[in-house]
Design a protein around this motif. Structure first.
Motif, PDB file in Angstrom:
ATOM      1  N   THR A   1       2.611   1.707 -13.259  1.00 52.70           N
ATOM      2  CA  THR A   1       2.758   0.249 -13.295  1.00 52.70           C
ATOM      3  C   THR A   1       4.140  -0.159 -12.800  1.00 52.70           C
ATOM      4  O   THR A   1       4.295  -1.138 -12.073  1.00 52.70           O
ATOM      5  N   GLU A   2       5.157   0.636 -13.195  1.00 50.58           N
ATOM      6  CA  GLU A   2       6.523   0.303 -12.803  1.00 50.58           C
ATOM      7  C   GLU A   2       6.762   0.507 -11.304  1.00 50.58           C
ATOM      8  O   GLU A   2       7.457  -0.281 -10.672  1.00 50.58           O
ATOM      9  N   LEU A   3       6.183   1.561 -10.732  1.00 44.64           N
ATOM     10  CA  LEU A   3       6.502   1.900  -9.339  1.00 44.64           C
ATOM     11  C   LEU A   3       5.532   1.323  -8.306  1.00 44.64           C
ATOM     12  O   LEU A   3       5.820   1.343  -7.116  1.00 44.64           O
ATOM     13  N   SER A   4       4.384   0.810  -8.763  1.00 37.10           N
ATOM     14  CA  SER A   4       3.405   0.249  -7.828  1.00 37.10           C
ATOM     15  C   SER A   4       4.003  -0.771  -6.873  1.00 37.10           C
ATOM     16  O   SER A   4       3.756  -0.716  -5.673  1.00 37.10           O
ATOM     17  N   PRO A   5       4.812  -1.710  -7.374  1.00 31.94           N
ATOM     18  CA  PRO A   5       5.352  -2.715  -6.458  1.00 31.94           C
ATOM     19  C   PRO A   5       6.228  -2.113  -5.360  1.00 31.94           C
ATOM     20  O   PRO A   5       6.469  -2.735  -4.345  1.00 31.94           O
ATOM     21  N   GLN A   6       6.701  -0.871  -5.585  1.00 28.42           N
ATOM     22  CA  GLN A   6       7.533  -0.217  -4.573  1.00 28.42           C
ATOM     23  C   GLN A   6       6.721   0.721  -3.689  1.00 28.42           C
ATOM     24  O   GLN A   6       7.265   1.485  -2.908  1.00 28.42           O
ATOM     25  N   GLY A   7       5.405   0.698  -3.854  1.00 28.85           N
ATOM     26  CA  GLY A   7       4.531   1.487  -2.973  1.00 28.85           C
ATOM     27  C   GLY A   7       4.394   2.938  -3.375  1.00 28.85           C
ATOM     28  O   GLY A   7       3.810   3.739  -2.647  1.00 28.85           O
ATOM     29  N   VAL A   8       4.961   3.341  -4.540  1.00 29.80           N
ATOM     30  CA  VAL A   8       4.826   4.735  -4.988  1.00 29.80           C
ATOM     31  C   VAL A   8       3.615   4.835  -5.912  1.00 29.80           C
ATOM     32  O   VAL A   8       3.497   4.073  -6.871  1.00 29.80           O
TER      33      VAL A   8
ATOM     34  N   CYS B   1       3.687   9.877  -3.548  1.00 34.70           N
ATOM     35  CA  CYS B   1       2.793   9.925  -4.701  1.00 34.70           C
ATOM     36  C   CYS B   1       3.254  11.012  -5.688  1.00 34.70           C
ATOM     37  O   CYS B   1       3.635  12.108  -5.264  1.00 34.70           O
ATOM     38  N   ILE B   2       3.237  10.696  -6.976  1.00 34.97           N
ATOM     39  CA  ILE B   2       3.540  11.681  -8.017  1.00 34.97           C
ATOM     40  C   ILE B   2       2.223  12.027  -8.706  1.00 34.97           C
ATOM     41  O   ILE B   2       1.503  11.127  -9.151  1.00 34.97           O
ATOM     42  N   ILE B   3       1.920  13.323  -8.774  1.00 35.49           N
ATOM     43  CA  ILE B   3       0.702  13.757  -9.470  1.00 35.49           C
ATOM     44  C   ILE B   3       1.129  14.737 -10.560  1.00 35.49           C
ATOM     45  O   ILE B   3       1.921  15.643 -10.297  1.00 35.49           O
ATOM     46  N   THR B   4       0.611  14.553 -11.762  1.00 32.06           N
ATOM     47  CA  THR B   4       0.981  15.459 -12.857  1.00 32.06           C
ATOM     48  C   THR B   4      -0.289  16.042 -13.459  1.00 32.06           C
ATOM     49  O   THR B   4      -1.307  15.353 -13.565  1.00 32.06           O
ATOM     50  N   MET B   5      -0.243  17.321 -13.864  1.00 34.37           N
ATOM     51  CA  MET B   5      -1.401  17.951 -14.500  1.00 34.37           C
ATOM     52  C   MET B   5      -1.507  17.452 -15.931  1.00 34.37           C
ATOM     53  O   MET B   5      -0.658  17.728 -16.773  1.00 34.37           O
TER      54      MET B   5
ATOM     55  N   GLU C   1       0.843  -1.201   0.000  1.00 32.93           N
ATOM     56  CA  GLU C   1       0.000   0.000   0.000  1.00 32.93           C
ATOM     57  C   GLU C   1       0.877   1.250   0.000  1.00 32.93           C
ATOM     58  O   GLU C   1       2.046   1.207   0.367  1.00 32.93           O
ATOM     59  N   SER C   2       0.279   2.369  -0.385  1.00 32.61           N
ATOM     60  CA  SER C   2       0.981   3.651  -0.375  1.00 32.61           C
ATOM     61  C   SER C   2       1.364   4.034   1.050  1.00 32.61           C
ATOM     62  O   SER C   2       0.656   3.738   1.994  1.00 32.61           O
ATOM     63  N   GLY C   3       2.516   4.733   1.176  1.00 28.57           N
ATOM     64  CA  GLY C   3       2.941   5.227   2.486  1.00 28.57           C
ATOM     65  C   GLY C   3       1.947   6.196   3.076  1.00 28.57           C
ATOM     66  O   GLY C   3       1.887   6.359   4.297  1.00 28.57           O
ATOM     67  N   LEU C   4       1.159   6.854   2.232  1.00 34.89           N
ATOM     68  CA  LEU C   4       0.193   7.825   2.756  1.00 34.89           C
ATOM     69  C   LEU C   4      -0.883   7.125   3.591  1.00 34.89           C
ATOM     70  O   LEU C   4      -1.584   7.763   4.355  1.00 34.89           O
TER      71      LEU C   4
ATOM     72  N   THR D   1      -4.707   4.510  -6.120  1.00 26.96           N
ATOM     73  CA  THR D   1      -4.312   3.159  -5.738  1.00 26.96           C
ATOM     74  C   THR D   1      -3.492   2.613  -6.884  1.00 26.96           C
ATOM     75  O   THR D   1      -3.292   3.284  -7.888  1.00 26.96           O
ATOM     76  N   ARG D   2      -3.078   1.371  -6.728  1.00 27.52           N
ATOM     77  CA  ARG D   2      -2.291   0.816  -7.828  1.00 27.52           C
ATOM     78  C   ARG D   2      -3.161   0.522  -9.040  1.00 27.52           C
ATOM     79  O   ARG D   2      -2.668   0.163 -10.087  1.00 27.52           O
ATOM     80  N   PHE D   3      -4.476   0.647  -8.876  1.00 29.13           N
ATOM     81  CA  PHE D   3      -5.378   0.370 -10.003  1.00 29.13           C
ATOM     82  C   PHE D   3      -5.962   1.638 -10.620  1.00 29.13           C
ATOM     83  O   PHE D   3      -6.701   1.575 -11.593  1.00 29.13           O
TER      84      PHE D   3
END
Ligand SMILES: NC(=O)c1ccc[n+]([C@@H]2O[C@H](COP(=O)([O-])OP(=O)(O)OC[C@H]3O[C@@H](n4cnc5c(N)ncnc54)[C@H](O)[C@@H]3O)[C@@H](O)[C@H]2O)c1
Length: 306
Positions: free
Chosen positions: A208-215, A173-177, A34-37, A264-266
């Motif tokens: 997809t690449e970073l989900s397994p690392q919780g990002v 978490c990375i958020i982009t406009m 899960e995300s660190g948040l 979420t990762r989905f």
């Protein structure tokens, strides 16, 4: 729409729903962290925002400050930044100049942020800096076309790379406009829309690449927003648009907040309002059916000649 097309639409819908259910089951089996948040921390949460001196970026900074976060507010226009946020205490905000087109400048902005942030931690990066010119493609000078790509695409890479180690550490978490134009080519916004399609794809790949690392990696889309960016355009190029209500920068900031907490990762794409969400659905359906319905709609709305 003919009966045959309605049948095809229903078939596509059924197949898509079955595929989505199967994919969700497969993803669950991955057991990604899960995300660190989702985990409590004994410090202020922290976010770095680019394009923070104006419009959506500035409204996001204000919202996160009001929610008790520590905010790094960075922009090319340092004077505007100080005018807007210079009265804030150093315990809640760090201000700085960044040119997102310049990799070294981005690296140094991340370092400045991490030196000032509680626990030297970064929970979130909001890639908000962006530029737009609404004009016939041929009339936009080459240097401006290239700058649109540099800010809107390379800027996202330049900021994300140096921020990644800290984001991984915090499971952030990375958020982009992104934009309503992420989903379809738009006349008079040709290069801009292509850069926002880049954002949409960048988000999906990196998520997809970073989900397994919780990002978590997500983006926020909206059609048009009342900000200095839209106030300075030549709206005669798309007369439909002036007749429609623009979203507010504060509603976009609210969606950034939601995205950060609901990603979420989905689930990586967030839409500010129903109109934007419908834009994506209509285009997807139009493409799935092999129609050019969406290009016709866009052309009509822009009063473009096709
Ligand atoms: N306004 C809209 O209708 C709308 C719609 C969809 C998406 N967006 C996107 O939202 C983001 C913010 O847009 P806005 O409407 O708040 O724009 P804005 O013009 O109000 O603010 C953009 C900020 O980015 C900064 N900036 C520009 N170039 C930079 C650079 N090289 N380095 C660092 N900062 C730089 C500017 O100084 C400005 O403060 C953009 O990515 C834009 O594409 C806007």
């Amino acid at each position: 729409m003919t009966l045959k097309q309605v049948g095809a639409a229903l078939l596509v819908g059924g197949v898509a729903a079955a595929a989505a259910a199967k994919a969700a089951k497969a993803r669950d089996a991955l057991g990604e962290p899960e995300s660190g948040l989702a985990r409590p921390v004994d410090r202020k949460r922290t976010i770095l925002v680019t394009g923070a001196a104006s419009g959506i970026g500035l409204n996001t900074v204000r919202l996160f400050l009001a929610k008790g976060w520590f905010v790094g507010a960075f922009d090319l226009d340092e004077e505007a930044l100080r005018k807007a946020l210079g009265d804030r205490s150093a315990s809640s905000v760090v201000l700085g100049r960044v040119d997102v087109c310049d990799g070294d400048s981005c690296k140094s902005a991340v370092e400045t942020f991490l030196r000032a942030a509680p626990g030297g931690a970064m929970d979130a990066l909001f890639n908000c800096a962006g530029i737009l010119t609404i004009e016939e493609f041929e009339r936009i000078p080459l240097a401006r076309q290239q700058l649109i790509i540099d800010v809107n695409c390379k800027g996202v890479i330049n900021m994300t790379l140096p921020a990644l180690p800290a984001l991984k550490e915090a499971r952030g978490c990375i958020i982009t406009m992104a934009s309503g134009s992420s989903v379809a080519g738009i006349p008079y916004h040709v290069t801009y829309a292509a850069t926002k399609a880049f954002v949409y794809s960048f988000t999906e790949g990196l998520r997809t690449e970073l989900s397994p690392q919780g990002v978590r990696v997500c983006d926020v889309s909206v059609n048009y927003v009342a900000t200095p960016m839209t106030a300075t355009q030549q709206w005669s190029k798309g007369s439909f648009l002036v007749k429609n209500n623009f979203a507010t920068a504060s509603s976009v900031a609210g969606t950034v907040w939601d995205a950060l907490h609901k990603a979420t990762r989905f689930n990586e794409h967030f839409y500010v309002d129903d109109v934007t969400a419908k834009t994506f659905t209509i285009v997807a359906l139009s493409r799935a059916l092999g129609l050019s319905y969406h290009t016709k709609l866009i052309a009509e709305s822009m009063q473009a000649k096709i």
